[in-house]
Design an enzyme around this catalytic site. Structure first.
Site, PDB file in Angstrom:
ATOM      1  N   LEU A 135      11.338   1.203   6.698  1.00  0.00           N
ATOM      2  CA  LEU A 135      10.703   1.614   5.462  1.00  0.00           C
ATOM      3  C   LEU A 135      11.318   2.947   5.048  1.00  0.00           C
ATOM      4  O   LEU A 135      11.310   3.901   5.842  1.00  0.00           O
ATOM      5  CB  LEU A 135       9.197   1.779   5.657  1.00  0.00           C
ATOM      6  CG  LEU A 135       8.440   2.204   4.405  1.00  0.00           C
ATOM      7  CD1 LEU A 135       8.358   1.044   3.423  1.00  0.00           C
ATOM      8  CD2 LEU A 135       7.061   2.719   4.749  1.00  0.00           C
ATOM      9  N   GLU A 166      12.918   2.761  13.617  1.00  0.00           N
ATOM     10  CA  GLU A 166      11.960   3.752  13.122  1.00  0.00           C
ATOM     11  C   GLU A 166      10.750   3.762  14.040  1.00  0.00           C
ATOM     12  O   GLU A 166      10.702   3.032  15.036  1.00  0.00           O
ATOM     13  CB  GLU A 166      11.539   3.424  11.691  1.00  0.00           C
ATOM     14  CG  GLU A 166      10.874   2.061  11.537  1.00  0.00           C
ATOM     15  CD  GLU A 166      10.543   1.732  10.087  1.00  0.00           C
ATOM     16  OE1 GLU A 166      10.486   2.655   9.251  1.00  0.00           O
ATOM     17  OE2 GLU A 166      10.334   0.537   9.804  1.00  0.00           O
ATOM     18  N   HIS A 180      -1.561 -20.876   1.266  1.00  0.00           N
ATOM     19  CA  HIS A 180      -0.424 -20.045   1.599  1.00  0.00           C
ATOM     20  C   HIS A 180       0.416 -19.702   0.369  1.00  0.00           C
ATOM     21  O   HIS A 180       0.837 -18.559   0.198  1.00  0.00           O
ATOM     22  CB  HIS A 180       0.449 -20.725   2.655  1.00  0.00           C
ATOM     23  CG  HIS A 180      -0.109 -20.616   4.044  1.00  0.00           C
ATOM     24  ND1 HIS A 180      -1.237 -21.302   4.440  1.00  0.00           N
ATOM     25  CD2 HIS A 180       0.294 -19.889   5.122  1.00  0.00           C
ATOM     26  CE1 HIS A 180      -1.501 -21.009   5.712  1.00  0.00           C
ATOM     27  NE2 HIS A 180      -0.584 -20.153   6.150  1.00  0.00           N
ATOM     28  N   ARG A 195       7.959   4.066  -4.893  1.00  0.00           N
ATOM     29  CA  ARG A 195       8.052   3.088  -3.817  1.00  0.00           C
ATOM     30  C   ARG A 195       6.982   2.008  -3.954  1.00  0.00           C
ATOM     31  O   ARG A 195       7.229   0.826  -3.675  1.00  0.00           O
ATOM     32  CB  ARG A 195       7.936   3.790  -2.461  1.00  0.00           C
ATOM     33  CG  ARG A 195       8.184   2.868  -1.279  1.00  0.00           C
ATOM     34  CD  ARG A 195       8.222   3.620   0.031  1.00  0.00           C
ATOM     35  NE  ARG A 195       6.955   4.285   0.325  1.00  0.00           N
ATOM     36  CZ  ARG A 195       6.738   5.027   1.399  1.00  0.00           C
ATOM     37  NH1 ARG A 195       7.709   5.222   2.283  1.00  0.00           N
ATOM     38  NH2 ARG A 195       5.569   5.597   1.607  1.00  0.00           N
ATOM     39  N   LYS A 209       6.556  -1.960   1.803  1.00  0.00           N
ATOM     40  CA  LYS A 209       5.382  -1.374   2.453  1.00  0.00           C
ATOM     41  C   LYS A 209       4.197  -2.339   2.316  1.00  0.00           C
ATOM     42  O   LYS A 209       3.254  -2.110   1.550  1.00  0.00           O
ATOM     43  CB  LYS A 209       5.061  -0.006   1.848  1.00  0.00           C
ATOM     44  CG  LYS A 209       4.197   0.878   2.755  1.00  0.00           C
ATOM     45  CD  LYS A 209       4.173   2.301   2.234  1.00  0.00           C
ATOM     46  CE  LYS A 209       3.270   3.199   3.042  1.00  0.00           C
ATOM     47  NZ  LYS A 209       3.756   3.430   4.417  1.00  0.00           N
ATOM     48  N   TYR A 232       0.828  -1.203   0.000  1.00  0.00           N
ATOM     49  CA  TYR A 232       0.000   0.000   0.000  1.00  0.00           C
ATOM     50  C   TYR A 232       0.856   1.245   0.000  1.00  0.00           C
ATOM     51  O   TYR A 232       2.070   1.200   0.214  1.00  0.00           O
ATOM     52  CB  TYR A 232      -0.926   0.010   1.222  1.00  0.00           C
ATOM     53  CG  TYR A 232      -0.234   0.357   2.525  1.00  0.00           C
ATOM     54  CD1 TYR A 232      -0.317   1.647   3.050  1.00  0.00           C
ATOM     55  CD2 TYR A 232       0.518  -0.585   3.221  1.00  0.00           C
ATOM     56  CE1 TYR A 232       0.320   1.975   4.242  1.00  0.00           C
ATOM     57  CE2 TYR A 232       1.152  -0.258   4.413  1.00  0.00           C
ATOM     58  CZ  TYR A 232       1.057   1.021   4.915  1.00  0.00           C
ATOM     59  OH  TYR A 232       1.693   1.336   6.081  1.00  0.00           O
TER      60      TYR A 232
END
Length: 281
Positions: free
Chosen positions: A201, A177, A102, A52, A145, A33
């Site tokens: 990230l 972070e 999976h 990104r 992300k 996302y």
């Protein structure tokens, strides 16, 4: 206006939209996302976010065939429908809708595109943040992300319950972070920030901050810094796409920062200039 939702070309009020139960985002968080601020129908730093986003898709081997221009058209359609003066523009792509397994489903997979536009009230520029530190228990793919954010959710709830604004992850004694931000420190005129590796990230606003430092001749050291550096720093800076650049006032209840006010304000002014130039293009 109500919040707007989009799912594979269908657009409507967000609270009336639905997602198939077999969407792999539901079972596995199998997708990625992006989110950015939009002011007056213009998304800030959109090209950086798209860069990104497509890197995340490639890292997850999601075969999303919509090109940038088509995706931007869909995003613009949602922004126009929402007609919000200030909003968070969010979009995600999941691998497919398929029975739960999976491994990747076999056959031709059709990724699902979801978009939302929700109203946003910006924090005042003078608003400082209260931080807590928490152990970094995440896995080693933090540079992608993805939708897999349970450790971030738990850390954010711990911060909220403790009266803080953000949780800062610490791994092996070093800051990585925040739960939904990047964390940096200013010390003796130098900016310290964690390297853009698999433990963080690489934030879009982080990249803008580094560009501002170059413009202002502020040295940058991309190196891991200790938890203790948060308490000895001249300023603790927090960056994200929805916050912009803000500074901390406390860490774990202890006063932090406030020692490089002039430099912080110069950085903030430069960021505001970049922001205004971008959304007016």
């Amino acid at each position: 206006m109500p919040a707007i939702g989009w799912y594979n070309g269908t657009i409507g009020k967000l609270d009336e939209m639905t997602v198939p139960m077999n969407d792999r985002a539901v079972y596995f968080g199998d997708g990625c996302y992006e989110a950015c601020l939009a002011v007056g129908g213009r998304a800030f730093a959109l090209e950086r976010h798209l860069d990104r986003f497509y890197r995340s898709l490639a890292a997850l081997s999601i075969l999303f065939t919509m090109d940038r221009d088509a995706l931007k058209t869909a995003l613009d359609t949602c922004l126009a429908a929402a007609n919000e003066p200030c909003a968070v523009l969010y979009w995600q792509v999941s691998r497919a809708t398929a029975p739960r397994t999976h491994a990747f489903p076999e056959g031709d997979l059709m990724p699902n595109l979801l978009i939302t536009v929700t109203p946003k009230t910006l924090l005042p520029a003078e608003r400082t943040l209260r931080l807590i530190t928490v152990p970094d228990v995440r896995y080693a793919l933090c540079h992608i992300k993805t939708l897999n954010l349970i450790p971030n959710v738990l850390a954010s709830e711990q911060a909220r319950a403790g009266g803080a604004d953000e949780a800062v992850f610490v791994r092996d004694g070093f800051v990585t972070e925040g739960a939904h931000t990047n964390v940096h420190v200013l010390k003796d005129g130098t900016l310290y920030t964690h390297p853009a590796n698999e433990r963080i990230l690489p934030g879009v606003t982080r990249s803008i901050l580094l560009a501002i430092c170059e413009r202002l001749n502020v040295p940058v050291r991309e190196t891991a810094f200790s938890k203790g550096a948060l308490f000895s720093a001249d300023e603790v800076l927090i960056t994200s796409s929805t916050l912009g650049i803000r500074r901390a006032q406390t860490v774990d209840g202890v006063p932090a920062g406030g020692g490089a006010d002039a430099l912080y304000r110069a950085i903030l002014q430069a960021y505001e200039q970049i922001f205004q130039e971008d959304i007016r293009q």
